[in-house]
Design a protein around this motif. Structure first.
Motif, PDB file in Angstrom:
ATOM      1  N   ALA A  74      42.472  30.548  37.157  1.00 29.41           N
ATOM      2  CA  ALA A  74      42.682  30.802  38.552  1.00 29.41           C
ATOM      3  C   ALA A  74      41.988  32.101  38.816  1.00 29.41           C
ATOM      4  CB  ALA A  74      43.989  30.958  38.946  1.00 29.41           C
ATOM      5  N   ILE A  75      41.394  32.290  39.875  1.00 31.20           N
ATOM      6  CA  ILE A  75      40.553  33.494  40.242  1.00 31.20           C
ATOM      7  C   ILE A  75      41.599  34.226  41.395  1.00 31.20           C
ATOM      8  CG2 ILE A  75      38.562  34.735  41.407  1.00 31.20           C
ATOM      9  CD1 ILE A  75      36.963  32.239  40.214  1.00 31.20           C
ATOM     10  N   ILE A  76      41.976  35.260  41.557  1.00 29.48           N
ATOM     11  CA  ILE A  76      42.910  36.167  42.273  1.00 29.48           C
ATOM     12  C   ILE A  76      42.190  37.293  42.794  1.00 29.48           C
ATOM     13  CG2 ILE A  76      45.318  37.034  42.187  1.00 29.48           C
ATOM     14  CD1 ILE A  76      46.252  35.665  39.906  1.00 29.48           C
ATOM     15  N   ASP A  77      42.170  37.216  43.963  1.00 31.20           N
ATOM     16  CA  ASP A  77      41.841  38.574  45.101  1.00 31.20           C
ATOM     17  C   ASP A  77      40.441  39.118  44.662  1.00 31.20           C
ATOM     18  OD1 ASP A  77      44.098  38.501  46.514  1.00 31.20           O
ATOM     19  OD2 ASP A  77      45.150  40.068  44.965  1.00 31.20           O
ATOM     20  N   SER A  78      39.531  38.090  44.845  1.00 31.40           N
ATOM     21  CA  SER A  78      37.992  38.309  44.668  1.00 31.40           C
ATOM     22  C   SER A  78      37.460  39.128  45.477  1.00 31.40           C
ATOM     23  CB  SER A  78      37.046  36.747  44.346  1.00 31.40           C
ATOM     24  OG  SER A  78      37.382  36.246  45.795  1.00 31.40           O
ATOM     25  N   VAL A  79      36.127  39.699  45.519  1.00 32.94           N
ATOM     26  CA  VAL A  79      35.651  40.725  46.229  1.00 32.94           C
ATOM     27  C   VAL A  79      34.256  40.176  46.802  1.00 32.94           C
ATOM     28  CG1 VAL A  79      34.744  43.145  46.609  1.00 32.94           C
ATOM     29  CG2 VAL A  79      37.028  42.685  45.583  1.00 32.94           C
ATOM     30  N   LEU A  80      33.931  40.127  47.993  1.00 32.38           N
ATOM     31  CA  LEU A  80      32.416  39.965  48.518  1.00 32.38           C
ATOM     32  C   LEU A  80      32.052  41.454  48.763  1.00 32.38           C
ATOM     33  CD1 LEU A  80      30.578  37.817  49.404  1.00 32.38           C
ATOM     34  CD2 LEU A  80      31.355  38.447  51.785  1.00 32.38           C
ATOM     35  N   THR A 105      35.795  49.475  46.518  1.00 33.15           N
ATOM     36  CA  THR A 105      36.826  49.218  47.257  1.00 33.15           C
ATOM     37  C   THR A 105      38.342  49.480  46.648  1.00 33.15           C
ATOM     38  OG1 THR A 105      37.019  46.878  46.850  1.00 33.15           O
ATOM     39  CG2 THR A 105      35.815  47.217  48.652  1.00 33.15           C
ATOM     40  N   ASN A 106      38.187  49.960  45.079  1.00 31.83           N
ATOM     41  CA  ASN A 106      39.179  50.216  44.372  1.00 31.83           C
ATOM     42  C   ASN A 106      40.291  49.078  44.131  1.00 31.83           C
ATOM     43  OD1 ASN A 106      38.995  52.936  46.054  1.00 31.83           O
ATOM     44  ND2 ASN A 106      39.421  53.289  44.078  1.00 31.83           N
ATOM     45  N   THR A 107      39.383  47.744  44.244  1.00 39.45           N
ATOM     46  CA  THR A 107      40.055  46.446  44.078  1.00 39.45           C
ATOM     47  C   THR A 107      40.046  46.079  42.675  1.00 39.45           C
ATOM     48  OG1 THR A 107      39.673  46.032  46.435  1.00 39.45           O
ATOM     49  CG2 THR A 107      40.203  44.167  45.062  1.00 39.45           C
ATOM     50  N   VAL A 108      41.083  45.114  42.139  1.00 43.34           N
ATOM     51  CA  VAL A 108      40.961  44.548  40.883  1.00 43.34           C
ATOM     52  C   VAL A 108      41.106  43.047  41.093  1.00 43.34           C
ATOM     53  CG1 VAL A 108      41.779  44.385  38.416  1.00 43.34           C
ATOM     54  CG2 VAL A 108      42.462  46.384  39.859  1.00 43.34           C
ATOM     55  N   SER A 109      40.039  42.300  40.707  1.00 44.00           N
ATOM     56  CA  SER A 109      40.040  40.975  40.737  1.00 44.00           C
ATOM     57  C   SER A 109      40.559  40.307  39.266  1.00 44.00           C
ATOM     58  CB  SER A 109      38.908  40.210  41.467  1.00 44.00           C
ATOM     59  OG  SER A 109      38.248  40.810  42.511  1.00 44.00           O
ATOM     60  N   TYR A 110      41.109  39.238  39.350  1.00 39.03           N
ATOM     61  CA  TYR A 110      41.416  38.621  38.075  1.00 39.03           C
ATOM     62  C   TYR A 110      41.210  37.386  37.792  1.00 39.03           C
ATOM     63  CZ  TYR A 110      44.684  42.700  38.026  1.00 39.03           C
ATOM     64  OH  TYR A 110      45.138  43.899  38.144  1.00 39.03           O
ATOM     65  N   VAL A 111      40.807  36.806  36.439  1.00 40.01           N
ATOM     66  CA  VAL A 111      40.670  35.470  36.187  1.00 40.01           C
ATOM     67  C   VAL A 111      41.542  35.286  35.169  1.00 40.01           C
ATOM     68  CG1 VAL A 111      39.100  33.935  34.900  1.00 40.01           C
ATOM     69  CG2 VAL A 111      38.152  35.318  36.512  1.00 40.01           C
ATOM     70  N   VAL A 112      42.519  34.430  35.476  1.00 41.59           N
ATOM     71  CA  VAL A 112      43.914  34.013  34.669  1.00 41.59           C
ATOM     72  C   VAL A 112      43.714  32.601  34.002  1.00 41.59           C
ATOM     73  CG1 VAL A 112      46.110  33.916  34.612  1.00 41.59           C
ATOM     74  CG2 VAL A 112      45.067  35.331  36.297  1.00 41.59           C
ATOM     75  N   LEU A 126      29.830  38.289  38.874  1.00 43.99           N
ATOM     76  CA  LEU A 126      30.312  38.913  37.436  1.00 43.99           C
ATOM     77  C   LEU A 126      31.369  37.789  37.011  1.00 43.99           C
ATOM     78  CD1 LEU A 126      30.422  42.844  37.857  1.00 43.99           C
ATOM     79  CD2 LEU A 126      29.015  41.288  36.526  1.00 43.99           C
ATOM     80  N   ILE A 127      32.093  37.666  38.060  1.00 44.96           N
ATOM     81  CA  ILE A 127      33.248  36.612  37.640  1.00 44.96           C
ATOM     82  C   ILE A 127      32.741  35.250  37.383  1.00 44.96           C
ATOM     83  CG2 ILE A 127      34.891  35.165  38.839  1.00 44.96           C
ATOM     84  CD1 ILE A 127      35.843  37.843  40.250  1.00 44.96           C
ATOM     85  N   ILE A 128      31.648  34.675  38.099  1.00 45.72           N
ATOM     86  CA  ILE A 128      31.030  33.384  37.775  1.00 45.72           C
ATOM     87  C   ILE A 128      30.313  33.495  36.368  1.00 45.72           C
ATOM     88  CG2 ILE A 128      29.164  31.996  38.295  1.00 45.72           C
ATOM     89  CD1 ILE A 128      29.448  32.755  41.113  1.00 45.72           C
ATOM     90  N   GLU A 129      29.984  34.563  35.699  1.00 45.97           N
ATOM     91  CA  GLU A 129      29.367  34.785  34.720  1.00 45.97           C
ATOM     92  C   GLU A 129      30.377  34.622  33.576  1.00 45.97           C
ATOM     93  OE1 GLU A 129      26.824  38.081  32.037  1.00 45.97           O
ATOM     94  OE2 GLU A 129      27.354  38.311  34.132  1.00 45.97           O
ATOM     95  N   TYR A 130      31.615  35.216  33.848  1.00 51.90           N
ATOM     96  CA  TYR A 130      32.656  35.126  33.016  1.00 51.90           C
ATOM     97  C   TYR A 130      33.291  33.696  32.957  1.00 51.90           C
ATOM     98  CZ  TYR A 130      37.360  35.959  30.789  1.00 51.90           C
ATOM     99  OH  TYR A 130      38.382  36.011  30.044  1.00 51.90           O
ATOM    100  N   ILE A 131      33.363  33.124  33.870  1.00 55.90           N
ATOM    101  CA  ILE A 131      34.003  31.806  34.160  1.00 55.90           C
ATOM    102  C   ILE A 131      32.914  30.655  33.035  1.00 55.90           C
ATOM    103  CG2 ILE A 131      34.159  29.763  35.491  1.00 55.90           C
ATOM    104  CD1 ILE A 131      36.505  31.554  35.830  1.00 55.90           C
ATOM    105  N   THR A 132      31.589  30.690  33.568  1.00 51.75           N
ATOM    106  CA  THR A 132      30.934  29.954  32.705  1.00 51.75           C
ATOM    107  C   THR A 132      30.580  30.320  31.390  1.00 51.75           C
ATOM    108  OG1 THR A 132      28.847  31.445  33.555  1.00 51.75           O
ATOM    109  CG2 THR A 132      29.463  29.383  35.059  1.00 51.75           C
ATOM    110  N   SER A 133      30.492  31.450  30.841  1.00 48.45           N
ATOM    111  CA  SER A 133      30.332  31.910  29.468  1.00 48.45           C
ATOM    112  C   SER A 133      31.494  31.601  28.704  1.00 48.45           C
ATOM    113  CB  SER A 133      30.099  33.212  29.466  1.00 48.45           C
ATOM    114  OG  SER A 133      31.272  34.028  29.876  1.00 48.45           O
TER     115      SER A 133
END
Length: 309
Positions: free
Chosen positions: A51-57, A35-42, A73-80
């Motif tokens: 904060a998680i910004i503009d996540s993708v399902l 989707t050419n989308t960038v989600s962010y963990v800040v 992938l975001i969950i893995e980053y958050i938990t690690s």
């Protein structure tokens, strides 16, 4: 709070962050090429609040199947990294991907937030999709509706929400420390700016919103929601600065007038096809990323209005 006061507050915040590393966020970008989308963990390095910004399902249009690979992938980053999610932020109701916020909220917690003008978008698209009286058009699908100039915290980090309509009526930019997450207002300098032809969009508003953002300090880091690799560029990119945009953006750099921008934007938008996932994306995202209620057979359905747009 007036726009000028909001901008002054944001500018002061950015200057404090630029002067002190303790006021700057740690940022990780997750690019979804489908989707050419960038989600962010800040996150705040001091407190680990995030904060998680503009996540993708993930959504496969032909089969109508969803999956959670991008969100996982975001969950893995958050938990690690032992982070604690405080906010799940949407810059607007996206027309090109479905939000994974409900899935992430169920796994990680946090408050789901968007700009208050989502109510206008819900009204417009609620009618288009004939959503009926059961669909609330009051933003109640979200935990927080941000107003222009409203401040918030991520641990010890300062944040402020700025209303930047034009792409849609509800677009917000979120300034966190010295970083601005600007959604679909603007792209990399060699690609230009977002379209303004969706219902409620307005090229005049978009120009003014972008120039408002480009009134922030030169050193402000801008993090974009999309990249499409402009002709001649081989790599995806999603971080730039106010200074670079003012000097180089092919649509809206310094010296471009509002009239010239609007003429260019309106002409260009007439040549653009609708995003491939606009029907499922908007229909779900105005519900805070939740699928329509299942029907009596237990299945959720996405409507496709015929000859209506």
């Amino acid at each position: 709070m007036t726009h000028d006061k909001s901008l002054a507050t944001a500018t002061a915040q950015i200057m404090r962050a630029s002067a002190s590393a303790s006021h700057r966020p740690s940022i990780a970008g997750f690019f979804d090429e489908a989707t050419n989308t960038v989600s962010y963990v800040v996150h705040d390095p001091a407190t680990k609040e995030a904060a998680i910004i503009d996540s993708v399902l993930d959504f496969e249009a032909a089969s109508g199947r969803t999956s959670n690979g991008s969100a996982d992938l975001i969950i893995e980053y958050i938990t690690s990294n032992n982070l604690k999610v405080i906010w799940l932020i949407e810059t607007h109701a996206h027309a090109d991907h479905i939000s994974a916020a409900p899935y992430l909220q169920d796994k990680l917690g946090g408050k789901l937030a968007i700009g208050r003008e989502i109510i206008r978008v819900q009204e417009v698209f609620g009618k288009l999709f004939n959503a009926g009286t059961d669909f609330e058009r009051d933003g109640s699908q979200f935990d927080k509706l941000f107003d222009d100039g409203e401040t918030f915290q991520i641990g010890e980090l300062e944040g402020i929400a700025l209303h930047v309509p034009g792409h849609t009526p509800a677009d917000m930019a979120f300034i966190i420390g010295d970083a601005a997450f600007v959604g679909d207002t603007i792209f990399m300098p060699d690609f230009g700016t977002a379209r303004a032809d969706f219902p409620g969009g307005d090229a005049h508003q978009l120009f003014r919103s972008i120039r408002r953002l480009l009134s922030l300090p030169d050193e402000t880091r801008l993090f974009l929601c999309h990249d499409y690799k402009a002709p001649g560029r081989d790599d995806y990119a999603w971080e730039t600065t106010v200074k670079q945009q003012r000097e180089e953006n092919v649509h809206v750099k310094d010296g471009v007038t509002e009239e010239d921008f609007v003429a260019m934007r309106n002409s260009r938008d007439k040549t653009l096809a609708m995003p491939k996932l606009i029907m499922p994306s908007v229909q779900v995202n105005i519900r805070g990323g939740r699928l329509p209620e299942p029907e009596d057979n237990g299945v959720s359905y996405i409507k496709i209005p015929v000859n209506a747009v």
